[in-house]
Design an enzyme around this catalytic site. Structure first.
Site, mmCIF file in Angstrom:
data_model
loop_
_atom_site.group_PDB
_atom_site.id
_atom_site.type_symbol
_atom_site.label_atom_id
_atom_site.label_comp_id
_atom_site.label_asym_id
_atom_site.label_seq_id
_atom_site.Cartn_x
_atom_site.Cartn_y
_atom_site.Cartn_z
ATOM 1 N N LYS A 1 43.424 31.742 79.964
ATOM 2 C CA LYS A 1 44.430 32.623 79.376
ATOM 3 C C LYS A 1 45.363 31.826 78.466
ATOM 4 C CE LYS A 1 44.115 35.763 83.323
ATOM 5 N NZ LYS A 1 44.696 36.262 84.581
ATOM 6 N N GLN B 1 49.321 35.236 88.799
ATOM 7 C CA GLN B 1 47.888 35.197 89.098
ATOM 8 C C GLN B 1 47.663 35.485 90.581
ATOM 9 O OE1 GLN B 1 45.504 34.927 86.782
ATOM 10 N NE2 GLN B 1 43.858 35.037 88.272
ATOM 11 N N ASP C 1 49.657 42.839 83.062
ATOM 12 C CA ASP C 1 48.501 43.023 83.942
ATOM 13 C C ASP C 1 48.290 44.497 84.286
ATOM 14 O OD1 ASP C 1 46.882 40.873 84.616
ATOM 15 O OD2 ASP C 1 48.304 40.053 86.061
HETATM 16 N N1 GUN Z 1 43.102 37.888 89.901
HETATM 17 C C1 GUN Z 1 41.886 38.405 89.564
HETATM 18 N N2 GUN Z 1 41.979 39.139 88.443
HETATM 19 C C2 GUN Z 1 43.272 39.082 88.059
HETATM 20 C C3 GUN Z 1 43.983 39.635 86.959
HETATM 21 O O1 GUN Z 1 43.451 40.357 86.116
HETATM 22 N N3 GUN Z 1 45.291 39.329 86.898
HETATM 23 C C4 GUN Z 1 45.919 38.565 87.828
HETATM 24 N N4 GUN Z 1 47.227 38.341 87.693
HETATM 25 N N5 GUN Z 1 45.301 38.033 88.862
HETATM 26 C C5 GUN Z 1 43.978 38.300 88.965
#
Ligand code: GUN
Length: 295
Positions: A54, A98, A121
């Protein structure tokens, strides 16, 4: 059937280019570049990789990014303080925490502490609720990425039977909601199957579109798929592989060699949904920077 690949790698590269051009224009005009912050707790291998990707993608597009790390013994209170700080930082357009978080921290409490206007998100109940009634909102990255993939390949969805395998808050549930929405892509008849479903195979055999998000390697077999179906594989399980430098390879939820020959379209793993997820988070960040959804 001669199947076509839903090439998430290629589509995401195209989207990246489009966004980079837009950011370059903003920059040239002296405007503010979108700023994404990410909170990473602990050292889970998958999470480390996702967050690194990211941050790297932000740089490639021209966004500003900030990575905030905590050890896994961080208290819930400390984490909530950081969330509050980011909520109130006018330079930060959007941020993510995350997941998964260590067991002693309530994920729900953390998600609800995020200002929904910065929740790129799309996990906050306000965004989830607005999505479910079709209002402008941040749509979580994996379902948004899958919609974009279907759109860019002009996959017909209206009136089709879409079977979603999996009912997670991050993928299965929002995916089902979006595929039934009065929109394109959407307008499907949607069936959601999960680990307790008794007629999963029969449902899959009736599906025009199957979206598999179970996290069970090679779950969907050739004899579960109708000829001419569209199959989207959301699985990303790491399986040990001594021939790889990393020591593992990514395994999808679809037994590709069996299923692909029956499909009209199928997304590969890797190179399908994964890159679309990251690029959709970038799209949300761009929208946050432009205040295109809220304010
Ligand atoms: N863990 C697995 N997929 C995601 C996501 O799309 N965003 C976040 N913050 N954590 C995750």
């Amino acid at each position: 059937m001669d199947y076509k690949l839903l090439d998430g790698k290629a589509v995401s590269a195209q989207m990246k280019k489009e966004m980079a051009e837009e950011v370059a224009c903003v920059k040239a005009e002296g405007g503010k570049v979108p700023h994404l912050a990410a909170i990473l707790v602990g050292h889970d291998g998958g999470s480390e990789t996702y967050v690194a990707n990211k941050v790297r993608t932000c740089e490639e597009i021209g966004f500003k990014s900030t990575l905030i790390r905590f050890e896994s013994d961080v208290t819930e209170e400390e984490l909530l303080r950081e969330v509050d700080k980011l909520n109130n930082d006018p330079d930060v357009d959007g941020f993510i925490v995350q997941l998964p978080l260590p067991k002693h921290i309530s994920e729900q409490k953390v998600i609800e502490a995020i200002d929904y206007r910065k929740d790129v998100d799309g996990f906050h109940p306000i965004n989830v609720g607005r999505m479910s009634i079709g209002l402008p909102c941040f749509i979580s990255a994996t379902p948004a990425g899958i919609l974009e993939l279907l759109k860019r390949y002009h996959i017909e969805t209206r009136g089709k039977h879409c079977v979603v395998l999996g009912r997670s808050n991050i993928v299965g549930k929002p995916m089902a909601t979006l595929m039934m929405q009065k929109a394109y892509p959407g307008d499907c008849t949607v069936t959601v199957c999960h680990s307790r479903s008794q007629n999963l195979k029969e449902m899959c055999l009736q599906a025009d579109i199957i979206i598999v998000a179970l996290g069970v390697p090679e779950f969907l077999k050739g004899d579960m798929v109708k000829e001419g179906a569209v199959v989207v594989d959301v699985g990303t399980t790491r399986v040990p592989d001594a021939t790889r430098k990393s020591g593992f390879r990514l395994c999808g939820d679809v037994k590709f060699d069996e299923v692909a020959p029956k499909c009209a379209y199928i997304s590969p793993v890797p190179g399908g949904v994964g890159p679309m997820t990251i690029i959709s988070l970038m799209r949300n960040t761009l929208l946050a920077g432009k205040k295109a959804i809220y304010e």
